[in-house]
Write a protein that holds these residues in place. Structure first.
Motif, PDB file in Angstrom:
ATOM      1  N   LYS A 174     -10.947   7.144  -3.375  1.00 52.08           N
ATOM      2  CA  LYS A 174      -9.575   7.570  -3.144  1.00 52.08           C
ATOM      3  C   LYS A 174      -8.580   6.425  -3.297  1.00 52.08           C
ATOM      4  CE  LYS A 174     -10.898  11.194   0.036  1.00 52.08           C
ATOM      5  NZ  LYS A 174     -10.854  11.656   1.428  1.00 52.08           N
ATOM      6  N   THR A 175      -9.098   5.245  -3.572  1.00 52.40           N
ATOM      7  CA  THR A 175      -8.215   4.090  -3.640  1.00 52.40           C
ATOM      8  C   THR A 175      -8.102   3.611  -5.083  1.00 52.40           C
ATOM      9  OG1 THR A 175      -8.936   3.461  -1.449  1.00 52.40           O
ATOM     10  CG2 THR A 175      -7.796   1.790  -2.724  1.00 52.40           C
TER      11      THR A 175
ATOM     12  N   ILE B 123      -4.484  10.823  -0.733  1.00 51.90           N
ATOM     13  CA  ILE B 123      -4.860  11.625   0.439  1.00 51.90           C
ATOM     14  C   ILE B 123      -4.941  13.087   0.002  1.00 51.90           C
ATOM     15  CG2 ILE B 123      -4.172  12.373   2.737  1.00 51.90           C
ATOM     16  CD1 ILE B 123      -2.759   9.663   2.986  1.00 51.90           C
TER      17      ILE B 123
ATOM     18  N   LYS C 238       7.095   6.455  -4.122  1.00 50.68           N
ATOM     19  CA  LYS C 238       7.341   7.213  -2.889  1.00 50.68           C
ATOM     20  C   LYS C 238       7.885   8.614  -3.204  1.00 50.68           C
ATOM     21  CE  LYS C 238       7.974   3.160  -0.056  1.00 50.68           C
ATOM     22  NZ  LYS C 238       8.937   2.228   0.542  1.00 50.68           N
TER      23      LYS C 238
ATOM     24  N   ILE D 203      -2.976   2.044  -4.009  1.00 48.24           N
ATOM     25  CA  ILE D 203      -2.588   3.449  -3.810  1.00 48.24           C
ATOM     26  C   ILE D 203      -3.772   4.198  -3.193  1.00 48.24           C
ATOM     27  CG2 ILE D 203      -1.819   5.562  -4.936  1.00 48.24           C
ATOM     28  CD1 ILE D 203      -0.744   3.692  -7.178  1.00 48.24           C
ATOM     29  N   ILE D 204      -3.480   4.815  -2.123  1.00 52.35           N
ATOM     30  CA  ILE D 204      -4.530   5.596  -1.451  1.00 52.35           C
ATOM     31  C   ILE D 204      -4.186   7.076  -1.610  1.00 52.35           C
ATOM     32  CG2 ILE D 204      -5.687   6.077   0.738  1.00 52.35           C
ATOM     33  CD1 ILE D 204      -4.766   3.205   1.548  1.00 52.35           C
TER      34      ILE D 204
ATOM     35  N   GLU E 166       0.839  -1.194   0.000  1.00 51.18           N
ATOM     36  CA  GLU E 166       0.000   0.000   0.000  1.00 51.18           C
ATOM     37  C   GLU E 166       0.880   1.252   0.000  1.00 51.18           C
ATOM     38  OE1 GLU E 166      -3.881  -1.547   2.519  1.00 51.18           O
ATOM     39  OE2 GLU E 166      -2.727   0.180   3.212  1.00 51.18           O
TER      40      GLU E 166
ATOM     41  N   LYS F 182      -0.038  11.969  -1.128  1.00 51.40           N
ATOM     42  CA  LYS F 182      -0.716  13.234  -0.832  1.00 51.40           C
ATOM     43  C   LYS F 182      -0.830  14.014  -2.139  1.00 51.40           C
ATOM     44  CE  LYS F 182       0.619  13.703   3.957  1.00 51.40           C
ATOM     45  NZ  LYS F 182       1.416  14.464   4.931  1.00 51.40           N
TER      46      LYS F 182
ATOM     47  N   GLU G 191       0.541   5.527   0.200  1.00 50.82           N
ATOM     48  CA  GLU G 191      -0.325   6.691   0.394  1.00 50.82           C
ATOM     49  C   GLU G 191       0.298   7.894  -0.310  1.00 50.82           C
ATOM     50  OE1 GLU G 191      -0.822   7.148   4.548  1.00 50.82           O
ATOM     51  OE2 GLU G 191      -2.251   5.503   4.716  1.00 50.82           O
TER      52      GLU G 191
END
Lengths: 175, 364
Positions: free
Chosen positions: B250-251, B341, B269, B338-339, B215, B219, B217
């Motif tokens: 969002k996913t 945010i 990342k 991928i979430i 996973e 932004k 995240e």
């Protein structure tokens, strides 16, 4: 009784031959038990006898014959079983439903009378009679099994027969 | 002389020869004694006529004797030799195994020697190094074990066999706290997949056995921008972005070739930083053309025109379903979850709220 060939067997050899001992002496032990606990419980008593003998074989020193030793064990097993199952002492099993051509009706009657006479004996006397008259043991063998002197066996048999005569031959017993 | 008491013994032949002769003479002289002897003989005959019981049960007794036979007596001599031979063979195998893999066999011995050396007053740097090495090795093994357990727990939610659970329960009952659990895990390691699968293969779907999706995240300033940037990223990295039809979600899931998983993860990342830099560059390059936060505003890197302009490589899940499965054999792929945010918009102040109807206030 016939000579026993196992009295010269060492404990180690005897342990190895427990099956052979059972095969040779089973019938005699079974009959011995059947006269004390009845035909129905005789197999159990005989089996317990040989199982006990199997455990005690290493203690057997050959001072008596194997058959005498086995009958001693069987006697204890029968007592234990009779106590446990609350069995009535059996001396002569008479089964009128299974008539035997070799035995006449009169013989059956005689056996019934004999059975009744045996029931009147004391346990010690009865035991001596069964050992000698039915199991065919000598006084000495009976003494070993009962754990009493030979003279005691002789005395018990004498008194037992006196009582039996009184029951079976009332006229003769008065003589 | 009393002959009466010896009559029975006389009939049975249990008297000495001398006494037997005495009785015989007495019987010859006394008819009453002779009659008594006769009665005893007839009585004995009655006893002898009693039929013998019919024996049965010999086979059962022999079987019982065999079963009750002591083990030592039953064991034949060759069994001793067999036992000795097997023990010898086992020892030989253990010795050969330790020769083949000296590291495994010498672990405990090495640790012991290292400790001994460290404890010795003559211990030098080598002893300390040895000790450190073994401690590090033990720690890494512990880490591996915990990682493996973590992965296993995530991938397969199969209960441990009852025996393992029972033992674990006993250990946990006796010890509490984190260390206790660790000890319990060490005592009763998780069953490996091949051990577990045969018994539960009908219940556990195969997909659930696959390793867990990593996973990430991210932004992003807004969902649309983030989605667009991910589409561009997927194109650059020969990956496929599977979007949900629901644009508000969002996913997202990025399907990546398995051999590039690590590289893509590393790039992902860095993606927020790159996005920020591109945004700054775009703002400097065309401040007038790119309105802040506009949906079609230049995009990030110019590769993406907006949410509506999907690149060739990217397609929605519905589209991929409609097309069906590709005929060519696919390379093994891994999915990255991928979430996105999105930072919450700043809460307007009371003053702003009061002037909310003013366009000036919005632009400020």
């Amino acid at each position: 009784m016939r000579e026993d060939t196992h009295n010269q067997t060492t404990p180690f050899q005897a342990r190895l031959e427990i099956s052979a001992i059972a095969q040779e002496h089973y019938d005699a032990v079974f009959r011995f038990c059947a006269r004390r606990v009845g035909q129905d419980h005789a197999a159990d008593a005989a089996q317990e006898t040989f199982l006990t003998a199997q455990k005690a074989l290493k203690k057997f020193r050959g001072e008596s014959t194997v058959s005498t030793w086995l009958f001693g064990i069987a006697n204890n097993e029968c007592r234990r079983l009779a106590r446990k199952e609350r069995l009535v002492p059996v001396t002569l099993e008479i089964d009128p439903a299974r008539p035997n051509s070799e035995h006449s009706e009169q013989e059956i009657v005689n056996k019934q009378v004999l059975h009744d006479a045996m029931q009147k004996l004391s346990p010690e006397h009865r035991e001596a009679v069964i050992l000698h008259e039915l199991d065919g043991m000598t006084y000495e063998e009976a003494a070993v099994i009962l754990g009493v002197p030979v003279g005691t066996v002789k005395s018990r048999l004498h008194h037992a027969f006196m009582n039996l005569r009184k029951s079976l031959y009332p006229a003769g017993a008065e003589l | 002389m009393n002959y009466h008491e010896d009559l029975k013994a006389f009939v049975d032949g249990e008297l000495s020869p001398a006494r037997t002769e005495d009785i015989r003479q007495a019987i010859a002289r006394d008819p009453a004694l002779a009659a008594e002897v006769e009665e005893m003989r007839s009585l004995s005959a009655v006893f002898r006529a009693v039929p013998q019981p019919e024996p049965h049960g010999l086979d059962d007794t022999l079987r019982a004797l065999r079963l009750a036979e002591p083990k030592a007596a039953r064991r034949s001599p060759w069994a001793w030799w067999l036992g000795i031979s097997l023990a010898g063979a086992g020892g030989l195998v253990m010795m050969l195994t330790s020769l083949d893999n000296p590291g495994a066999a010498s672990d405990s011995a090495g640790f012991a020697s290292a400790s001994r050396e460290a404890a010795s007053p003559m211990a030098g740097d080598s002893a300390k190094e040895n000790a450190k090495r073994y401690v590090a090795k033990a720690e890494s093994q512990e880490r591996d074990l915990s990682l493996r357990n973590e992965t296993t727990n995530k991938a397969v939610t199969v209960p441990a066999p009852p025996t393992v659970q029972r033992i674990r329960g006993k250990v946990e009952q006796k010890q509490t706290g984190r260390k206790a659990v660790e000890k319990a895990e060490a005592v009763t390691p998780e069953p490996s997949l091949p051990e577990v699968l045969p018994s539960v293969k009908d219940e556990v779907p195969v997909a659930s056995i696959a390793p867990a999706e990593p996973e990430v995240e991210l932004k992003v300033p807004s969902l649309e921008e983030g989605r667009a940037e991910l589409l561009a990223f997927a194109t650059e990295n020969k990956s496929k972005l599977v979007e949900s039809e629901d644009k508000e979600t969002k996913t997202l899931v990025l399907e990546v070739p398995e051999d590039q998983l690590e590289a893509v993860l590393a790039k992902l990342k860095l993606l927020p930083k790159m996005m920020a830099e591109k945004r700054k560059r775009a703002q400097f390059a065309a401040p007038a053309a790119a309105g802040p936060g506009g949906p079609g505003g230049g995009g990030f890197g110019g590769a993406v025109g907006g949410a509506g302009a999907a690149p060739v490589a990217a397609e929605t899940k519905a589209q991929s379903d409609a097309k069906g499965v590709a005929p060519t054999p696919k390379k093994p792929e891994r999915k990255i979850k991928i979430i996105l945010i999105v930072p919450k918009p700043a809460v307007p102040k009371k003053d702003d709220e009061a002037n909310s109807g003013s366009p000036l206030a919005v632009s400020l």
